[in-house]
Design a protein around this motif. Structure first.
Motif, PDB file in Angstrom:
ATOM      1  N   ALA A  24       0.843  -1.190   0.000  1.00  0.00           N
ATOM      2  CA  ALA A  24       0.000   0.000   0.000  1.00  0.00           C
ATOM      3  C   ALA A  24       0.881   1.244   0.000  1.00  0.00           C
ATOM      4  CB  ALA A  24      -0.911   0.005   1.222  1.00  0.00           C
ATOM      5  N   ILE A  25       0.606   2.144  -0.951  1.00  0.00           N
ATOM      6  CA  ILE A  25       1.338   3.402  -1.061  1.00  0.00           C
ATOM      7  C   ILE A  25       0.332   4.522  -0.864  1.00  0.00           C
ATOM      8  CG2 ILE A  25       2.718   4.882  -2.553  1.00  0.00           C
ATOM      9  CD1 ILE A  25       3.592   2.334  -4.041  1.00  0.00           C
ATOM     10  N   GLY A  26       0.576   5.375   0.110  1.00  0.00           N
ATOM     11  CA  GLY A  26      -0.384   6.421   0.417  1.00  0.00           C
ATOM     12  C   GLY A  26       0.174   7.820   0.240  1.00  0.00           C
ATOM     13  N   ASP A  27      -0.713   8.760  -0.025  1.00  0.00           N
ATOM     14  CA  ASP A  27      -0.395  10.186  -0.068  1.00  0.00           C
ATOM     15  C   ASP A  27       0.831  10.513  -0.908  1.00  0.00           C
ATOM     16  OD1 ASP A  27      -2.595  10.936   1.486  1.00  0.00           O
ATOM     17  OD2 ASP A  27      -1.522  10.436   3.316  1.00  0.00           O
ATOM     18  N   ILE A  28       0.711  10.337  -2.197  1.00  0.00           N
ATOM     19  CA  ILE A  28       1.795  10.618  -3.132  1.00  0.00           C
ATOM     20  C   ILE A  28       2.058  12.120  -3.226  1.00  0.00           C
ATOM     21  CG2 ILE A  28       2.514  10.436  -5.548  1.00  0.00           C
ATOM     22  CD1 ILE A  28       0.647   7.907  -5.616  1.00  0.00           C
ATOM     23  N   HIS A  29       1.010  12.924  -3.195  1.00  0.00           N
ATOM     24  CA  HIS A  29       1.088  14.392  -3.232  1.00  0.00           C
ATOM     25  C   HIS A  29       1.950  14.929  -4.361  1.00  0.00           C
ATOM     26  CE1 HIS A  29      -1.243  15.326   0.318  1.00  0.00           C
ATOM     27  NE2 HIS A  29      -0.666  14.315   0.914  1.00  0.00           N
ATOM     28  N   LYS A  33       8.953  11.497  -8.690  1.00  0.00           N
ATOM     29  CA  LYS A  33      10.242  10.811  -8.557  1.00  0.00           C
ATOM     30  C   LYS A  33      10.257   9.889  -7.350  1.00  0.00           C
ATOM     31  CE  LYS A  33      15.219  11.379  -8.158  1.00  0.00           C
ATOM     32  NZ  LYS A  33      15.286  10.093  -7.559  1.00  0.00           N
ATOM     33  N   ASP A  34       9.720  10.346  -6.230  1.00  0.00           N
ATOM     34  CA  ASP A  34       9.661   9.501  -5.035  1.00  0.00           C
ATOM     35  C   ASP A  34       8.801   8.266  -5.291  1.00  0.00           C
ATOM     36  OD1 ASP A  34      11.279  11.232  -3.582  1.00  0.00           O
ATOM     37  OD2 ASP A  34       9.569  12.380  -2.843  1.00  0.00           O
ATOM     38  N   LEU A  35       7.684   8.462  -6.000  1.00  0.00           N
ATOM     39  CA  LEU A  35       6.818   7.330  -6.332  1.00  0.00           C
ATOM     40  C   LEU A  35       7.565   6.318  -7.196  1.00  0.00           C
ATOM     41  CD1 LEU A  35       4.137   5.807  -6.482  1.00  0.00           C
ATOM     42  CD2 LEU A  35       3.493   7.313  -8.376  1.00  0.00           C
ATOM     43  N   LEU A  36       8.273   6.804  -8.208  1.00  0.00           N
ATOM     44  CA  LEU A  36       9.042   5.894  -9.066  1.00  0.00           C
ATOM     45  C   LEU A  36      10.106   5.144  -8.264  1.00  0.00           C
ATOM     46  CD1 LEU A  36       9.520   8.029 -12.299  1.00  0.00           C
ATOM     47  CD2 LEU A  36       7.883   6.168 -11.896  1.00  0.00           C
ATOM     48  N   ASP A  37      10.752   5.826  -7.324  1.00  0.00           N
ATOM     49  CA  ASP A  37      11.754   5.170  -6.465  1.00  0.00           C
ATOM     50  C   ASP A  37      11.119   4.051  -5.647  1.00  0.00           C
ATOM     51  OD1 ASP A  37      13.691   6.894  -7.427  1.00  0.00           O
ATOM     52  OD2 ASP A  37      13.672   8.187  -5.644  1.00  0.00           O
ATOM     53  N   ILE A  38       9.942   4.341  -5.072  1.00  0.00           N
ATOM     54  CA  ILE A  38       9.248   3.325  -4.262  1.00  0.00           C
ATOM     55  C   ILE A  38       8.839   2.138  -5.124  1.00  0.00           C
ATOM     56  CG2 ILE A  38       7.125   2.860  -2.965  1.00  0.00           C
ATOM     57  CD1 ILE A  38       7.351   5.771  -1.918  1.00  0.00           C
ATOM     58  N   LEU A  39       8.268   2.422  -6.305  1.00  0.00           N
ATOM     59  CA  LEU A  39       7.849   1.339  -7.198  1.00  0.00           C
ATOM     60  C   LEU A  39       9.030   0.497  -7.640  1.00  0.00           C
ATOM     61  CD1 LEU A  39       5.170   3.148  -9.373  1.00  0.00           C
ATOM     62  CD2 LEU A  39       4.778   1.425  -7.603  1.00  0.00           C
ATOM     63  N   GLU A  40      10.161   1.134  -7.901  1.00  0.00           N
ATOM     64  CA  GLU A  40      11.374   0.404  -8.282  1.00  0.00           C
ATOM     65  C   GLU A  40      11.814  -0.530  -7.154  1.00  0.00           C
ATOM     66  OE1 GLU A  40      14.555  -1.107 -10.270  1.00  0.00           O
ATOM     67  OE2 GLU A  40      13.015   0.189 -11.126  1.00  0.00           O
ATOM     68  N   LYS A  41      11.774  -0.016  -5.934  1.00  0.00           N
ATOM     69  CA  LYS A  41      12.170  -0.843  -4.792  1.00  0.00           C
ATOM     70  C   LYS A  41      11.224  -2.037  -4.617  1.00  0.00           C
ATOM     71  CE  LYS A  41      14.541   2.783  -2.312  1.00  0.00           C
ATOM     72  NZ  LYS A  41      14.527   3.713  -1.206  1.00  0.00           N
ATOM     73  N   ILE A  42       9.929  -1.788  -4.764  1.00  0.00           N
ATOM     74  CA  ILE A  42       8.954  -2.870  -4.597  1.00  0.00           C
ATOM     75  C   ILE A  42       9.110  -3.917  -5.693  1.00  0.00           C
ATOM     76  CG2 ILE A  42       6.493  -3.461  -4.700  1.00  0.00           C
ATOM     77  CD1 ILE A  42       5.936  -0.775  -3.310  1.00  0.00           C
ATOM     78  N   THR A  43       9.157  -3.466  -6.949  1.00  0.00           N
ATOM     79  CA  THR A  43       9.185  -4.426  -8.062  1.00  0.00           C
ATOM     80  C   THR A  43      10.532  -5.106  -8.233  1.00  0.00           C
ATOM     81  OG1 THR A  43       9.636  -2.633  -9.642  1.00  0.00           O
ATOM     82  CG2 THR A  43       7.339  -3.268  -9.331  1.00  0.00           C
ATOM     83  N   PHE A  48       9.128 -10.545  -5.542  1.00  0.00           N
ATOM     84  CA  PHE A  48       7.929  -9.905  -6.101  1.00  0.00           C
ATOM     85  C   PHE A  48       7.422 -10.752  -7.260  1.00  0.00           C
ATOM     86  CE2 PHE A  48       5.595  -6.958  -8.791  1.00  0.00           C
ATOM     87  CZ  PHE A  48       4.787  -6.332  -7.863  1.00  0.00           C
ATOM     88  N   CYS A  49       6.119 -11.033  -7.254  1.00  0.00           N
ATOM     89  CA  CYS A  49       5.557 -11.860  -8.319  1.00  0.00           C
ATOM     90  C   CYS A  49       4.219 -11.305  -8.799  1.00  0.00           C
ATOM     91  CB  CYS A  49       5.406 -13.298  -7.860  1.00  0.00           C
ATOM     92  SG  CYS A  49       4.122 -13.547  -6.625  1.00  0.00           S
ATOM     93  N   LYS A  50       3.674 -11.898  -9.847  1.00  0.00           N
ATOM     94  CA  LYS A  50       2.422 -11.431 -10.444  1.00  0.00           C
ATOM     95  C   LYS A  50       1.245 -11.491  -9.484  1.00  0.00           C
ATOM     96  CE  LYS A  50       3.579 -12.479 -15.197  1.00  0.00           C
ATOM     97  NZ  LYS A  50       3.204 -13.213 -16.403  1.00  0.00           N
ATOM     98  N   LYS A  51       1.326 -12.335  -8.471  1.00  0.00           N
ATOM     99  CA  LYS A  51       0.220 -12.440  -7.511  1.00  0.00           C
ATOM    100  C   LYS A  51       0.257 -11.351  -6.449  1.00  0.00           C
ATOM    101  CE  LYS A  51      -0.819 -17.298  -8.014  1.00  0.00           C
ATOM    102  NZ  LYS A  51      -1.047 -18.553  -7.322  1.00  0.00           N
ATOM    103  N   ASP A  52       1.347 -10.605  -6.356  1.00  0.00           N
ATOM    104  CA  ASP A  52       1.422  -9.479  -5.435  1.00  0.00           C
ATOM    105  C   ASP A  52       0.592  -8.330  -5.994  1.00  0.00           C
ATOM    106  OD1 ASP A  52       3.146 -10.820  -3.715  1.00  0.00           O
ATOM    107  OD2 ASP A  52       4.945 -10.009  -4.664  1.00  0.00           O
ATOM    108  N   ALA A  53       0.120  -7.447  -5.118  1.00  0.00           N
ATOM    109  CA  ALA A  53      -0.686  -6.305  -5.544  1.00  0.00           C
ATOM    110  C   ALA A  53      -0.095  -5.019  -4.982  1.00  0.00           C
ATOM    111  CB  ALA A  53      -2.123  -6.469  -5.066  1.00  0.00           C
ATOM    112  N   ILE A  54      -0.174  -3.947  -5.786  1.00  0.00           N
ATOM    113  CA  ILE A  54       0.222  -2.611  -5.340  1.00  0.00           C
ATOM    114  C   ILE A  54      -1.038  -1.760  -5.339  1.00  0.00           C
ATOM    115  CG2 ILE A  54       1.621  -0.578  -5.805  1.00  0.00           C
ATOM    116  CD1 ILE A  54       3.604  -2.417  -7.254  1.00  0.00           C
ATOM    117  N   VAL A  55      -1.340  -1.140  -4.184  1.00  0.00           N
ATOM    118  CA  VAL A  55      -2.554  -0.350  -4.025  1.00  0.00           C
ATOM    119  C   VAL A  55      -2.165   1.075  -3.656  1.00  0.00           C
ATOM    120  CG1 VAL A  55      -4.685  -0.128  -2.696  1.00  0.00           C
ATOM    121  CG2 VAL A  55      -3.796  -2.392  -3.215  1.00  0.00           C
TER     122      VAL A  55
END
Length: 64
Positions: A24-29, A33-43, A48-55
């Protein structure tokens, strides 16, 4: 009901119950760039697999 920034209804998506994990990622505001950094770290997680979800929760942009 969920509405977008233009006041239009947004369809809710069901998260499959088979999902391994939910990230879960909240309050991007608008911090793109910070969002892309977080997504890079998660993925880039080894497990990390196809059954994982990002909300996304909270504000997507600043309203100033």
């Amino acid at each position: 009901m969920i509405i977008d920034s233009a006041g239009r209804p947004v369809e809710r998506k069901k998260i499959e119950s088979e999902s391994k994990r939910i990230f879960a990622i909240g309050d991007i505001h608008g911090c793109h760039k910070d969002l892309l950094d977080i997504l890079e770290k998660i993925t880039s997680l080894h497990s990390f697999c196809k059954k994982d979800a990002i909300v996304f929760l909270g504000a997507y942009r600043d309203w100033e």
